[in-house]
Structures are given as structure tokens and as C-alpha cells.
Design an enzyme around this catalytic site. Structure first.
Site, PDB file in Angstrom:
ATOM      1  N   TYR A 323       0.797  -1.219   0.000  1.00  0.00           N
ATOM      2  CA  TYR A 323       0.000   0.000   0.000  1.00  0.00           C
ATOM      3  C   TYR A 323       0.835   1.276   0.000  1.00  0.00           C
ATOM      4  CZ  TYR A 323      -4.065  -2.901   1.063  1.00  0.00           C
ATOM      5  OH  TYR A 323      -5.065  -3.834   1.003  1.00  0.00           O
ATOM      6  N   GLU A 393      -2.973  -7.485  -3.007  1.00  0.00           N
ATOM      7  CA  GLU A 393      -3.753  -6.340  -2.527  1.00  0.00           C
ATOM      8  C   GLU A 393      -3.003  -5.065  -2.855  1.00  0.00           C
ATOM      9  OE1 GLU A 393      -4.937  -6.224   1.589  1.00  0.00           O
ATOM     10  OE2 GLU A 393      -5.484  -8.350   1.612  1.00  0.00           O
TER      11      GLU A 393
END
Length: 496
Positions: A323, A393
């Protein structure tokens, strides 16, 4: 400290943090997979339906003061009852794959593996079949943090080595029940988060912090052994017939050295070893990274020779959840509260030399938008651990804000920029030699965001929590739809 202009010039960025090239589906190999991801506790709801037993997250969220808005996943976004609607959305947007997790306590309500819950098997069979009917490949995670509560209460959960046996029984049940159709398996999602936030900081279930110097490492040790046990079963009993692959997902906040000083370079390398080396090193080299052994000593459990043989090469691919990024410098006086950071003797920095933020920030205080960090992460993992990689992700959050009209909530320009930059970083990593095979956006839906409850929204699809959980695709969802249909995305920062 790092000088912004010099650094960005060195890595080839022409402007901070954002895409510098036009990115299209054609920048990726034809067989590259694009998908979306979710996890069971965050979206399913139906916490006491269909024979499901309680998980540690049910107990944790029902404990006062653990979740910032006092919420829980009892209903979540009701994916259990609305999965057909959600699969339709995935198909309409053009994604090829859907990564979801199975709730262990929906298969074995007490976690012990003595009696299979047929209703749970039926639910996931329906989900998997519906995906395949729409041409969507299922990527299935066996464990995404929701340990059956009974295993925690009766034997200490991940702190007890017996958990390896119970996980192996659960994994084999899933292989036997779904493996004729599921070809991509993930044993464990972000075991670091379970270990550190579950057994050091205590901000995640099961919420322990009493023995932070030992319990995180013991829990992680058993997670690694559970992974290897599941892979061994799959390869010996199912792989030849089913032809699937099994991987592990690690999370990595890229660690960029804050200077050319040897101590800062060492601190950044140490940070990466404590993040991803903790879990990948045993699978590729048979033991934990040397720096962890040096710093932790007897706090770090030991693998037997038999276990080392079981661990080696026990994965077919590496899943990477990424992220954000930090600059790292060495320090002997770590200001972090948890033991896990203190032992690393490093400082995480989010500013350039002149004090300017490393990049713009998403809603979460930890999430800065730094696409070049993903390129570096993929390159590092590709060079150090020789295996195919999937970005399992990647995404960013907005603050939940009831004051905004719906059309403004859906026009998520910042998220579009985020995906443009990070997907371009993946394309460049592949161009530079990284064997990256797929990318999964987090998340399909706004959902229950762990200890943040429903205060943060990561979804490509907006969920109206106050009006029947209605789904509304955001601008980022439509951007992906155009991108996946191979139309070049020519719009730059000024358009979003």
C-alpha cells in the site's frame, strides 16, 4: 536525509508519486491477471447463520472499546446473501479474477475438524460456481485472520503447535471440496499482521499484548509451519489430479534508505527482513533471516531439521500486499510503542529533507501514495526470492463522510490517480525483469475495516450502509472497466 528532486530524478519519476506514462492493458502480458479482492469477515456478515461458528473477530468486535466506531462484522455488507449481485458487478467491470477468503468457522464451527458444516461447503460451492459461470477465476485464501474462537479459547490458537494439525485438516477439507475448480490457493494472508497486531500491540483479534517479546514470534512460527503442512498435503494428495498452485501472501511497506550512510542502508535492509524475510526466508532458505536470529536470540523459535525440509520451496507463488512506503533511518532510541519495531532499531520517516510529505495521503494516517515503492518492492522480492509474484492487494481509502452528496462520494479522483500510478509501477517492474503474473485491487466493496470499523472506505464500489447496503460503482470502478477493455487511459493528473 533524502533530497526530493535528486531522488525522483534518479528513479526516473518526473513528478511526485503519480503516473508518468500512459498506462493501458496492453502494457501487460496477454495472460496477466487483473482481479479484485475481499476477505470473509469484512464482507460476508451472516455471523450466526448457515452453521457458522464464532471467530476471534466476533469476540473481539463485541468487546467494548476495541473498534473505533463500536461496530462489528455481524452483517458487514451482507455478501453472504448478496454474492450473486457482487459477482455480477465483478463481471460487468471486466475483472478476470476474484480473490476471496473462506471463513474457517463456516467449514468447521469449532475449528477442530471433527464435523464438516455442510451449509458452509454449500455456500462456497455456490460462490465458486457462480464465478466460473461468469468467466471469473477464483483465488481462494484459507486464512484471513478469522480463527475459530473455540481454538483460541481451548488451546491458545496460534500459540499452540497443535494449531498446525487443525489447519492442515481444514486446508485438506477445502482442497477436497473445492479443488476441482479452484486452481489458486493462498494459505495465509499477512501472517505478520496476525502475529504483531494480534499478539504484540493487541489492536487486532485476539487482542493480546501481555507477552510481546515472545508471543508474536511463536504465533508466526506456527503460521509458517501450518502453511508448509497444507502445501505438503496438497502436493502429495491433490496437485497431480487438480493441477493447482499454492502460495503465501506477505505484506510489505517498502523501506527506502533515508541516506547513503551504511547504518541507514543496513536499517532499511533490516526492516525488509523483519517484514517479508520473516516469512519468505524459511520457505526459500530453511530458516529465519540472520539479522532476526542475531537480534531476537531465544525469542525466535527454532525449526527442526525435519521441519526445515518441509519448509523449503513450499510455495508456487508469492502474494504481495502493498500500500505505501517509508524512508528508514537507523536509531538506537525507537519512538514506536511496540516491541516488534523497537528491536529493529529503525525510524520510519514520511518526509523529504525539506520537511515536505513524501506524497499526498489517503484517509488512513499510515497510507501515503508512493507508486515507486511498489516498483521497488516487486524488484526486491523478485531478485531475492525466485518465484512468480502476484500483487494480491493494493489500494487506498477515503474517510467515511455522511455530509457529502452521493455523487461526490462516488467521484474518487484520488483513488483513480492512485491506481494509475501503482499499476504503471507494476508494468515497469515487469519490464525490468520481475516475474509478476497478476494484480488484485483492494477492495471490491467498502467494508468492515478491522479496528477502524466502517470509518474508512477502500472500495471500488460504494456501499450505502444506511440505505439497504446498496452498491454504487465509483469513478475508480469505471476507470478499471475502461482500462481492462484495453482502451488507453490518456487522462493525466489534471483530469482527475
Amino acid at each position: 536525509m533524502v533530497k526530493k528532486e535528486e531522488f525522483l530524478k534518479k528513479i526516473g519519476e518526473k513528478r511526485e508519486g503519480h503516473v508518468t506514462r500512459e498506462v493501458s492493458r496492453n502494457d501487460f502480458p496477454p495472460n496477466f491477471v487483473f482481479g479484485v479482492a475481499t476477505s470473509a469477515y469484512q464482507i460476508e456478515g451472516a455471523y450466526n447463520e448457515g452453521g457458522r461458528g464464532p471467530s476471534i473477530w466476533d469476540a473481539f468486535t463485541h468487546t467494548e472499546g476495541k473498534i473505533i466506531d463500536g461496530s462489528n462484522g455481524d452483517v458487514a455488507v451482507d455478501h453472504y446473501h448478496r454474492y450473486m449481485e457482487d459477482i455480477d458487478l465483478i463481471a460487468k467491470l471486466g475483472f478476470q479474477a476474484y480473490r476471496f477468503s473462506i471463513s474457517w468457522s463456516r467449514i468447521f464451527p469449532d475449528g477442530l475438524g471433527t464435523k464438516v458444516n455442510d451449509e458452509g461447503i454449500a455456500f462456497y460451492n455456490g460462490l465458486i460456481n457462480a464465478l466460473l459461470e461468469r468467466g471469473i477465476q477464483p483465488y481462494v485464501t484459507l486464512y484471513h485472520w478469522d480463527l475459530p474462537q473455540h481454538l483460541h479459547e481451548s488451546m491458545g490458537g496460534w500459540l499452540n503447535k497443535k494449531i498446525v494439525e487443525y489447519f492442515a485438516i481444514y486446508a485438506e477439507t477445502c482442497f477436497a471440496s473445492f479443488g476441482d475448480r479452484v486452481k489458486y490457493w493462498i494459505t495465509n494472508n499477512e501472517p505478520l499482521q496476525t502475529a504483531v497486531n494480534g499478539y504484540d500491540t493487541g489492536i487486532y483479534a485476539p487482542g493480546r499484548s501481555e507477552n510481546a517479546s515472545t508471543e508474536p514470534y511463536l504465533a508466526a512460527h506456527h503460521e509458517i509451519l501450518a502453511h508448509a503442512a497444507a502445501v505438503s498435503i496438497y502436493r502429495s494428495k491433490y496437485k497431480e489430479k487438480q493441477g493447482g498452485q499454492v502460495g503465501l501472501v506477505v505484506d510489505c511497506e517498502w523501506a527506502e534508505t533515508n541516506s547513503d550512510k551504511i547504518e541507514d542502508i543496513s536499517a532499511a535492509a533490516r526492516r525488509l527482513d523483519f517484514q517479508i524475510g520473516w516469512f519468505l526466508h524459511p520457505l526459500f532458505y530453511g530458516d529465519y533471516p540472520e539479522v532476526m536470529r542475531e537480534r531476537l536470540g531465544d525469542q525466535l523459535p527454532k525449526f527442526s531439521e525435519e521441519e526445515k525440509m518441509l519448509l523449503l520451496n513450499s510455495l508456487d507463488f508469492i502474494g504481495v500486499n502493498h500500500y505505501t512506503t517509508r524512508f528508514i533511518s537507523h536509531t538506537t532510541e525507537c519512538t514506536e510503542e511496540n516491541q516488534f519495531y523497537k528491536v529493529q532499531q529503525m525510524e520510519r520517516i514520511v518526509e523529504w529533507e525539506d520537511g515536505e510529505a513524501i506524497s499526498e495521503k489517503a484517509a488512513s494516517e499510515w497510507l501515503y501514495i508512493v507508486p515507486w515503492g511498489l516498483h521497488k518492492t516487486l524488484t526486491h522480492i523478485s531478485q531475492k526470492y525466485k518465484a512468480p509474484i502476484y500483487v494480491t492487494e493494493n489500494g487506498m481509502d477515503d474517510e467515511d463522510n455522511d455530509d457529502l452528496p452521493l455523487h461526490e462520494k462516488l467521484d474518487d479522483k484520488q483513488r483513480v490517480r492512485y491506481f494509475m500510478g501503482y499499476i504503471d509501477a507494476v508494468a515497469q517492474a515487469i519490464k525490468d525483469g520481475a516475474d509478476v503474473r497478476g494484480y488484485f485491487a483492494w477492495s471490491l466493496l467498502d467494508n468492515f475495516e478491522w479496528n477502524q470499523g466502517y470509518t474508512k472506505r477502500f472500495g471500488l464500489v460504494y456501499v450505502d450502509y444506511k440505505n439497504g447496503l446498496t452498491r454504487h460503482p465509483k469513478s475508480s470502478a469505471y476507470w478499471f472497466s475502461r482500462f481492462l477493455k484495453s482502451r488507453e487511459c490518456k487522462k493525466g493528473k489534471e483530469d482527475y
